[in-house]
Design an enzyme around this catalytic site. Structure first.
Site, short mmCIF file in Angstrom:
data_model
loop_
_atom_site.label_atom_id
_atom_site.label_comp_id
_atom_site.label_asym_id
_atom_site.label_seq_id
_atom_site.Cartn_x
_atom_site.Cartn_y
_atom_site.Cartn_z
N ASP A 1 50.91 -15.56 48.34
CA ASP A 1 49.74 -15.23 47.53
C ASP A 1 48.83 -16.45 47.38
OD1 ASP A 1 48.27 -13.44 45.54
OD2 ASP A 1 48.84 -15.13 44.26
N GLU B 1 52.25 -10.62 52.22
CA GLU B 1 52.12 -11.95 51.60
C GLU B 1 53.34 -12.82 51.93
OE1 GLU B 1 49.24 -11.48 47.73
OE2 GLU B 1 51.38 -11.07 47.43
#
Length: 235
Positions: free
Chosen positions: A50, A122
C-alpha cells in the site's frame, strides 16, 4: 507447468525469491486452516505494498503533471489507488486463479472478491519491491496502471463498458451476450488479445488489449460506439 512460473509469465516478472511470491498469493484463510504449519500469508506484504503503491503513484503524478494543484493530485491518486482500480489490475493478470485460499473462501467466491484481489495485488507489489527493488517495481507498476493514470489525470474514472452494454441490450429484452477470444499475438509476457462480442449470434463489436479483460472492454466499447452510445476512442 509450475503454477508460480505460469503466473510469472503472465505478469512479466521472474522472482529471485519464490517464497515472496508464494506469500503474496497466500490468503489468511488458508493459513488459518493450516495453523500447525505456521504458514506466512499476505497481510504484512499488503501493508507494505500500500505504501509502495502510494509513493510510486504520487511521485509519478508530481513529476509528470507539474501544473496540477495539490487538490487535483490528491484526487487523481485516490482514483488510481482505490480498491476498484486495483481489482481491475488483479483481474487483468488473472491473479485470482493463482491465489492460495482456504476451503471456506474458495466455496464462497473468494477468487473473484474485490477486497481479496485488491489486497493480494498490493501484496504482489510489495513482493516485487522486496525482490527486485524500487526501480523494478516502479517500471512494472506504472506499466500496469498506465491507462488508469491517464484517465485519473483527466478527472475520469474507469468506465465499465461491459456492464453498460449488458444494460443497453437487456433494456430491449433478454439477450445472450458472448465474448470470444479470436486471436492472440506477441510473446507470452506481452500478448495482445483480439476479442469479438456477440449477442444472440450477431457480431456487435471487436476489441483488442493486453489482457482478455481489456480486450473484452474494448469490444463492448466498440459495440456501444456502433449503437451511438460510446466514444470511438479509448476512454
Amino acid at each position: 507447468m509450475n503454477k508460480f512460473k505460469e503466473f510469472e509469465e503472465i505478469i512479466g516478472y521472474k522472482f529471485n525469491n519464490q517464497t515472496l511470491l508464494k506469500t503474496a498469493l497466500t490468503h489468511s484463510s488458508y493459513a488459518n486452516e493450516n495453523r500447525g504449519k505456521h504458514l506466512a500469508f499476505n497481510e504484512r506484504l499488503e501493508f507494505l505494498g500500500d505504501s509502495v503503491l502510494s509513493l510510486i503513484v504520487s511521485n509519478y503524478l508530481f513529476e509528470n503533471y507539474t501544473k496540477m494543484p495539490e487538490g487535483g493530485l490528491t484526487k487523481a491518486r485516490a482514483t488510481i489507488v482505490c480498491e476498484r482500480s486495483l481489482w481491475e489490475c488483479a483481474l487483468n493478470i488473472e491473479l485470482g486463479k493463482f491465489l492460495i485460499l482456504g476451503k471456506g473462501e474458495e466455496m464462497t467466491g473468494g477468487r473473484t472478491r474485490m477486497s481479496i484481489l485488491a489486497d493480494a495485488y498490493e501484496a504482489l507489489i510489495a513482493a516485487i519491491y522486496l525482490d527486485g527493488g524500487i526501480s523494478v517495481v516502479r517500471e512494472w507498476l506504472l506499466g500496469q496502471l498506465y491507462d488508469t493514470i491517464l484517465l485519473a489525470a483527466k478527472g475520469k474514472t474507469f468506465t465499465d463498458h461491459k456492464t453498460a452494454l449488458q444494460e443497453r441490450l437487456q433494456a430491449g429484452g433478454a439477450a445472450h451476450i458472448h465474448y470470444e477470444v479470436v486471436g492472440e499475438t506477441g510473446p507470452d509476457h506481452k500478448k495482445t488479445f483480439q476479442v469479438h462480442v456477440h449477442a444472440d449470434g450477431k457480431l456487435l463489436g471487436i476489441g483488442e488489449g493486453n489482457s482478455k479483460k481489456n480486450a473484452e472492454q474494448e469490444a463492448a466499447r466498440d459495440a456501444l460506439f456502433k449503437m451511438g452510445e460510446a466514444s470511438g476512442k479509448k476512454a
